[in-house]
Scaffold this motif. Structure first.
Motif, PDB file in Angstrom:
ATOM      1  N   HIS A  10      -7.176  -1.740   6.001  1.00 53.41           N
ATOM      2  CA  HIS A  10      -6.241  -0.661   6.282  1.00 53.41           C
ATOM      3  C   HIS A  10      -6.569   0.464   5.305  1.00 53.41           C
ATOM      4  CE1 HIS A  10      -2.487   0.594   8.141  1.00 53.41           C
ATOM      5  NE2 HIS A  10      -1.960   0.901   6.974  1.00 53.41           N
ATOM      6  N   ASP A  70       5.903   4.162   4.847  1.00 53.24           N
ATOM      7  CA  ASP A  70       6.707   3.105   5.483  1.00 53.24           C
ATOM      8  C   ASP A  70       6.576   1.771   4.739  1.00 53.24           C
ATOM      9  OD1 ASP A  70       4.013   3.204   6.637  1.00 53.24           O
ATOM     10  OD2 ASP A  70       4.669   1.684   8.059  1.00 53.24           O
ATOM     11  N   HIS A  71       5.879   1.797   3.578  1.00 53.07           N
ATOM     12  CA  HIS A  71       5.760   0.597   2.732  1.00 53.07           C
ATOM     13  C   HIS A  71       6.195   0.893   1.292  1.00 53.07           C
ATOM     14  CE1 HIS A  71       3.767  -1.733   5.892  1.00 53.07           C
ATOM     15  NE2 HIS A  71       3.510  -0.502   6.315  1.00 53.07           N
ATOM     16  N   HIS A 100       0.849  -1.203   0.000  1.00 51.02           N
ATOM     17  CA  HIS A 100       0.000   0.000   0.000  1.00 51.02           C
ATOM     18  C   HIS A 100       0.876   1.241   0.000  1.00 51.02           C
ATOM     19  CE1 HIS A 100       0.758  -0.730   4.289  1.00 51.02           C
ATOM     20  NE2 HIS A 100       0.312   0.483   4.595  1.00 51.02           N
ATOM     21  N   HIS A 159       1.278   3.965   1.917  1.00 48.55           N
ATOM     22  CA  HIS A 159       1.916   4.606   3.081  1.00 48.55           C
ATOM     23  C   HIS A 159       3.434   4.541   2.948  1.00 48.55           C
ATOM     24  CE1 HIS A 159      -1.936   3.916   5.676  1.00 48.55           C
ATOM     25  NE2 HIS A 159      -2.012   5.008   4.926  1.00 48.55           N
ATOM     26  N   ASP A 201      -0.071  -4.116   6.080  1.00 50.00           N
ATOM     27  CA  ASP A 201      -0.680  -3.588   7.309  1.00 50.00           C
ATOM     28  C   ASP A 201      -2.133  -4.025   7.313  1.00 50.00           C
ATOM     29  OD1 ASP A 201       1.631  -2.275   7.991  1.00 50.00           O
ATOM     30  OD2 ASP A 201       0.851  -0.250   7.640  1.00 50.00           O
TER      31      ASP A 201
HETATM   32 NI    NI Z   1       0.092   1.528   6.520  1.00 48.75          NI
END
Ligand code: NI
Ligand code: MN
Length: 216
Positions: A104, A48-49, A44, A46, A134
């Motif tokens: 998420h 941090d991904h 996804h 975000h 997530d």
């Molecule tokens: Ni996330």
């Protein structure tokens, strides 16, 4: 195949055929002179991904496979992409990939919509790998067990944005995963967990007859 946890949710997978290399959720440094890379998967948008996926794709020519909207955004930034939607099976020389539901959200730092957040199922050589991305605990995991024999499951345990230890232990059971590797914990303040929680996770896995991996 072999794999390496590169921190947070980033996993590098080396198929037996050393021409290929797979990187999942590359919120990490990656040196392509040390490890081959052909395919990047982003669960996804975000940060941090999605992490350094665009730059790594530009530097290596590796294709980023992601949900339609996330892939479109990354293509505009210069990445080589392959678009996919939930449930679509994509074949690769090393096996196949499938994006599955995660509960998420998915947006880039500038607020751009990334489509649905996903979990990822890969078959690499003869192994089935599930990377939850997530998500909270969800019944879709039971469907995965019904359809596949999961060898390795990468499950978030940091809580707050995802499952915590307690729910990840249930997820391990629902997935029927032989080996479980904890991800998405201790990498930033909000998802710090106590040492005893981590120990509880490993002991819980062992009690279920699964192997757990020593935390890094
Ligand atoms: Ni996330
Ligand atoms: Mn995350």
């Amino acid at each position: 195949m072999k794999f390496k946890h590169l921190g947070h949710s980033a996993i590098y997978i080396a198929p037996d055929n050393t021409q290929y290399g797979i990187l999942i959720d590359p919120y990490c440094e990656f040196d392509p002179t040390k490890m081959p890379l052909t395919d990047i998967f982003v669960t996804h948008a975000h940060i941090d991904h999605s992490g350094n996926a665009v730059n790594i794709s530009k530097a290596t020519g590796a294709t980023v496979t992601a949900i339609f909207e996330t892939a479109n955004y990354m293509e505009k930034q210069g990445a080589k992409v392959q678009r996919v939607s939930m449930g679509g099976k994509l074949k690769f020389p090393w096996g196949f990939a499938k994006f599955l539901p995660a509960f998420h959200s998915s947006s880039f730092p500038d607020g751009s919509y990334g489509g649905s957040a996903a979990s990822l199922l890969l078959k690499v050589d003869d192994k089935i790998i599930y990377h939850a991305g997530d998500t909270c605990l969800n019944q879709e995991m039971k469907t995965v067990k019904e359809l596949y024999e999961v060898d390795y499951a990468f499950l978030p345990i940091g809580g707050v944005f995802t499952m915590d230890v307690e729910e990840a232990l249930i997820a391990a059971q629902w997935l029927g995963a032989k080996t479980v590797i904890p991800i998405h914990y201790n990498s930033f303040d909000a998802i710090k967990i106590e040492d005893k929680e981590l120990k509880r996770f490993e002991e819980g896995l062992l009690a279920q007859g699964r192997s757990g991996f020593a935390p890094e």
